[in-house]
Design an enzyme around this catalytic site. Structure first.
Site, PDB file in Angstrom:
ATOM      1  N   ARG A   1      15.296   1.858   4.208  1.00 28.49           N
ATOM      2  CA  ARG A   1      14.638   1.096   3.162  1.00 28.49           C
ATOM      3  C   ARG A   1      15.560   0.867   1.975  1.00 28.49           C
ATOM      4  O   ARG A   1      16.423   1.699   1.648  1.00 28.49           O
ATOM      5  CB  ARG A   1      13.366   1.812   2.694  1.00 28.49           C
ATOM      6  CG  ARG A   1      12.574   2.419   3.845  1.00 28.49           C
ATOM      7  CD  ARG A   1      11.116   2.062   3.779  1.00 28.49           C
ATOM      8  NE  ARG A   1      10.870   0.640   3.730  1.00 28.49           N
ATOM      9  CZ  ARG A   1      10.795  -0.134   4.802  1.00 28.49           C
ATOM     10  NH1 ARG A   1      11.004   0.351   5.997  1.00 28.49           N
ATOM     11  NH2 ARG A   1      10.512  -1.399   4.670  1.00 28.49           N
TER      12      ARG A   1
ATOM     13  N   PRO B   1       0.754  -1.256   0.000  1.00 32.34           N
ATOM     14  CA  PRO B   1       0.000   0.000   0.000  1.00 32.34           C
ATOM     15  C   PRO B   1       0.784   1.306   0.000  1.00 32.34           C
ATOM     16  O   PRO B   1       1.316   1.751   1.006  1.00 32.34           O
ATOM     17  CB  PRO B   1      -0.855  -0.101   1.259  1.00 32.34           C
ATOM     18  CG  PRO B   1      -0.903  -1.535   1.568  1.00 32.34           C
ATOM     19  CD  PRO B   1       0.444  -2.036   1.183  1.00 32.34           C
TER      20      PRO B   1
END
Length: 257
Positions: free
Chosen positions: A247, A2
């Site tokens: 990340r 998402p």
DNA sequence: GCTCATGTTCCCCT
DNA sequence: CAGGGGAACATGAG
């Protein structure tokens, strides 16, 4: 999955199946997923209420009823599934039962959460930390909110306080399309680069919207980023990976430097 | 067993 | 105070 495009897909699912319909009951609420409320309060507050049109702010899906609003965040593995008969899934964390079927909030890893906003003030306390939605922000406002930051440009794009909705995939994709090194300091970008970046972000989001996800196109970084040893779709250079803001960050060392 | 995962928050440094 | 690194959260998939 998402990021903004995915949540936009969930918004469409909600709009198609739940908006302007009355919930008969609320079931299977996972109590580890409710935020500032409990499964029981949530169920009581929503039962027999009629949902209005849902809307999205960044990665949040807001589902008003006229009274309290249901607010969903999907974390990294959340989704919304409509079913009119299939058995429930073990990762369904909230089920809204309607006369013609069920809307299921599914979330394997249980990041994200479920809120109940009883009034506009409560809603504001949930959405208030976010910057403007990425589909609403103007180029001038983007530049203004970016200004003064000392972080890398990628970390700034991922910061939902700047503007809400970008995630790891869309940030990498837009930076690659704009040919900007994700490691660069915000302060090092000139006006032209900021303008290009803004346009590419809008393009990535708008091109993704019809899919309800960030598509793995062959002509995009998304189409190569997952293969070990993947190469740049434009120039063929071996893609590089590093970590920014915790990340995995994929970029073309030749074109983004 | 190991690594990695599209998000966010919190703690500890610099 | 701003920002980075790392861990935590929970549950897999490969």
């Amino acid at each position: 999955m998402p990021e903004l495009p995915d949540v936009e897909g969930f918004r469409r699912t909600f709009a198609r199946h739940a908006a302007n319909k009355t919930v008969s009951r609320v079931e299977a609420v996972d109590r580890t997923m409710t935020r500032k409320t409990s499964p029981r309060s949530l169920a009581r507050a929503l039962a027999r209420r009629r949902f209005r049109d849902p809307y999205r702010h960044g990665k949040l899906l807001i589902c008003p009823t006229g009274g309290p609003a249901l607010v969903l965040h999907f974390g990294m593995t959340g989704s919304l599934e409509w079913s009119s008969g299939e058995p429930r899934h073990r990762h369904d964390r909230l089920v809204l039962v309607f006369a013609d079927g069920e809307l299921r909030y599914r979330n394997m890893r249980k990041f994200g959460g479920i809120w109940l906003a009883r009034d506009p003030k409560a809603l504001e306390s949930i959405t208030g930390r976010l910057g403007p939605d990425w589909l609403e922000v103007s180029p001038a406002r983007f530049r203004e909110r970016l200004g003064g930051r000392r972080s890398s440009i990628k970390a700034a794009l991922m910061d939902q306080k700047v503007a809400a909705g970008l995630g790891n995939l869309t940030a990498d994709e837009a930076l690659w399309q704009a040919r900007i090194d994700p490691r660069r300091r915000v302060s090092s970008l000139d006006e032209r680069e900021e303008a290009t970046l803004y346009r590419k972000i809008q393009k990535v989001l708008r091109d993704s919207l019809p899919h309800g996800l960030v598509p793995a196109k062959r002509s995009w970084l998304t189409g190569s980023r997952d293969h070990r040893g993947g190469s740049c779709p434009r120039c063929g250079t071996r893609l590089e990976r590093t970590r920014i803001g915790g990340r995995t960050t994929v970029f073309c060392p030749r074109e983004q430097s």
